[in-house]
Design an enzyme around this catalytic site. Structure first.
Site, PDB file in Angstrom:
ATOM      1  N   ARG A  53       0.834  -1.206   0.000  1.00 37.20           N
ATOM      2  CA  ARG A  53       0.000   0.000   0.000  1.00 37.20           C
ATOM      3  C   ARG A  53       0.871   1.260   0.000  1.00 37.20           C
ATOM      4  NH1 ARG A  53      -3.981   1.945   4.809  1.00 37.20           N
ATOM      5  NH2 ARG A  53      -5.102   3.583   3.691  1.00 37.20           N
ATOM      6  N   HIS A  57       0.543   4.292  -2.655  1.00 34.47           N
ATOM      7  CA  HIS A  57       0.303   5.683  -2.258  1.00 34.47           C
ATOM      8  C   HIS A  57       1.433   6.586  -2.740  1.00 34.47           C
ATOM      9  CE1 HIS A  57      -3.072   5.485   0.936  1.00 34.47           C
ATOM     10  NE2 HIS A  57      -3.150   4.433   0.161  1.00 34.47           N
ATOM     11  N   GLY A  63       4.053  10.627  -8.557  1.00 33.34           N
ATOM     12  CA  GLY A  63       4.825   9.547  -9.153  1.00 33.34           C
ATOM     13  C   GLY A  63       5.637   8.784  -8.122  1.00 33.34           C
ATOM     14  N   SER A  67       8.076  10.346  -2.247  1.00 34.68           N
ATOM     15  CA  SER A  67       7.545  11.539  -1.562  1.00 34.68           C
ATOM     16  C   SER A  67       6.624  11.172  -0.406  1.00 34.68           C
ATOM     17  CB  SER A  67       6.822  12.455  -2.550  1.00 34.68           C
ATOM     18  OG  SER A  67       5.744  11.784  -3.189  1.00 34.68           O
ATOM     19  N   GLU A  73       3.186  14.470   2.962  1.00 32.00           N
ATOM     20  CA  GLU A  73       2.299  13.384   2.524  1.00 32.00           C
ATOM     21  C   GLU A  73       2.095  12.365   3.633  1.00 32.00           C
ATOM     22  OE1 GLU A  73       3.186  11.577  -1.293  1.00 32.00           O
ATOM     23  OE2 GLU A  73       3.931  13.483  -2.058  1.00 32.00           O
ATOM     24  N   ASN A  79      -3.044   8.888   4.890  1.00 29.69           N
ATOM     25  CA  ASN A  79      -1.855   8.066   5.135  1.00 29.69           C
ATOM     26  C   ASN A  79      -1.571   7.829   6.613  1.00 29.69           C
ATOM     27  OD1 ASN A  79      -1.315   7.985   2.347  1.00 29.69           O
ATOM     28  ND2 ASN A  79      -0.152   9.885   2.432  1.00 29.69           N
ATOM     29  N   HIS A 178      -6.199  -5.852  -1.849  1.00 33.67           N
ATOM     30  CA  HIS A 178      -7.085  -5.764  -0.693  1.00 33.67           C
ATOM     31  C   HIS A 178      -7.428  -7.136  -0.125  1.00 33.67           C
ATOM     32  CE1 HIS A 178      -8.767  -1.441  -1.481  1.00 33.67           C
ATOM     33  NE2 HIS A 178      -7.473  -1.469  -1.253  1.00 33.67           N
ATOM     34  N   THR A 226      -9.127 -14.999   3.616  1.00 35.35           N
ATOM     35  CA  THR A 226      -7.684 -15.267   3.684  1.00 35.35           C
ATOM     36  C   THR A 226      -6.955 -13.951   3.982  1.00 35.35           C
ATOM     37  OG1 THR A 226      -7.502 -14.986   1.275  1.00 35.35           O
ATOM     38  CG2 THR A 226      -7.791 -17.228   2.101  1.00 35.35           C
ATOM     39  N   ASP A 231      -4.105 -13.376  -2.575  1.00 32.95           N
ATOM     40  CA  ASP A 231      -4.631 -14.339  -3.537  1.00 32.95           C
ATOM     41  C   ASP A 231      -5.927 -13.833  -4.155  1.00 32.95           C
ATOM     42  OD1 ASP A 231      -6.595 -14.674  -1.592  1.00 32.95           O
ATOM     43  OD2 ASP A 231      -5.876 -16.627  -0.931  1.00 32.95           O
TER      44      ASP A 231
END
Length: 303
Positions: A53, A57, A63, A67, A73, A79, A178, A226, A231
């Site tokens: 993740r 982010h 990009g 950062s 951020e 975050n 997720h 799971t 998966d």
């Protein structure tokens, strides 16, 4: 069970990145990151989800330039406190700096760590071209317009990812991340009483954890089936009405994305290969290379 994959490089990946970038300048870089990640994930599997993740982010705001590791951020509500893995990146960086000072970027360490987490939690291995440089800017105000909200519709998600050069299929494929990690109740609590697409038994389980008055904000597993394995079970859960976030369940409900969900639920082997390719492509979004940016000595601050 997902077999291990090493997908071929996508033609759309930035030509300024290349495999074996540190082969001569710091040959131990990737193995140091891998060992650091493996130790952290063995102690807490949730760190692997956090590192994947964290890379996402990073890439979606300014990009893939590291950062997200800088204060502006990092401290944004999208975050903080949700993102995990900052300490793992810092630890890997310190170990690398001891033997290869001013050589390996924090942005590349993030990309390596996300790949290593995918391998550990899902046996999904993929080649990571390197050569990213670290950005000099971190903007609090750029987070919200760029990161997808957990309440977007499928069409809005498609538009959000398209702005980053990613297709609808790649968006649904990357959403499979997720299948690991956790989310705070505040990100989905509005669904518990008003969303008819949510499975009743699943909703009852979530209500038992998430207080109706919002007095506290605990976390629950993103994928109840799971939770610590990367998966394609995630897609089967969506088809059963057990998607946790609006952005999860909308993928199975929208005609624009339902077909991708069905295919991914049926073919785990193919999904794993697609996931690796999509991660490589995402990792090339608006990268800084050459003389642009810098190689940070500490990932949490510019030099």
């Amino acid at each position: 069970m997902i077999m291990m994959f090493v997908p071929k490089m996508d033609a759309a990946v930035s030509s300024s990145l290349r495999m074996g970038f540190y082969r001569r300048s710091c040959p131990a870089a990737e193995s140091i990151v891998a060992r650091t990640v493996r130790r952290a994930v063995s102690q807490n599997p949730g760190i692997g989800a956090g590192l994947i993740r964290l890379h996402f982010h990073d890439c979606f705001v300014r990009g893939c330039d590291g950062s997200v590791l800088l204060k502006a951020e990092r401290d944004h509500p999208a975050n903080n406190p949700g993102l995990r893995g900052f300490n793992v990146i810092s630890k890997a960086k310190r170990r690398i700096e001891r033997i290869c000072p001013n050589t390996v970027s924090c942005a590349d360490i993030l990309a390596f760590a996300a790949r290593d987490s995918s391998q550990i939690l899902g046996r999904i291995n993929y080649p990571v071209p390197a050569g990213r440089r670290d950005g000099l800017v971190s903007s609090f105000n750029e987070v919200t317009p760029n990161l997808p909200s957990p309440r977007l519709t499928a069409d809005q998600l498609i538009q959000n990812f398209a702005r980053k050069g990613l297709s609808a299929d790649e968006m649904v494929t990357l959403s499979g991340a997720h299948s690991i990690g956790r989310s705070r109740c505040s990100s989905f609590s509005d669904r518990l009483y008003n969303d008819t697409t949510l499975d009743r038994n699943y909703a009852a389980t979530l209500k038992a954890t998430c207080p109706a008055n919002g007095a506290s904000d605990p976390t629950v597993a993103m994928d109840p089936a799971t939770p610590n394995r990367l998966d394609n079970t995630y897609y089967a859960e969506l088809r059963a009405g057990r998607g946790l976030l609006t952005t999860d369940q909308t993928l199975a409900e929208s005609p624009a994305t339902r077909g991708y969900v069905d295919v991914n639920a049926r073919y785990g082997v193919a999904w794993a290969a697609k996931f690796g390719r999509a991660m490589v492509k995402m990792g090339s979004i608006d990268v800084l290379t050459g003389n642009h940016g810098e190689i940070r000595r500490r990932c949490s601050m510019i030099n």
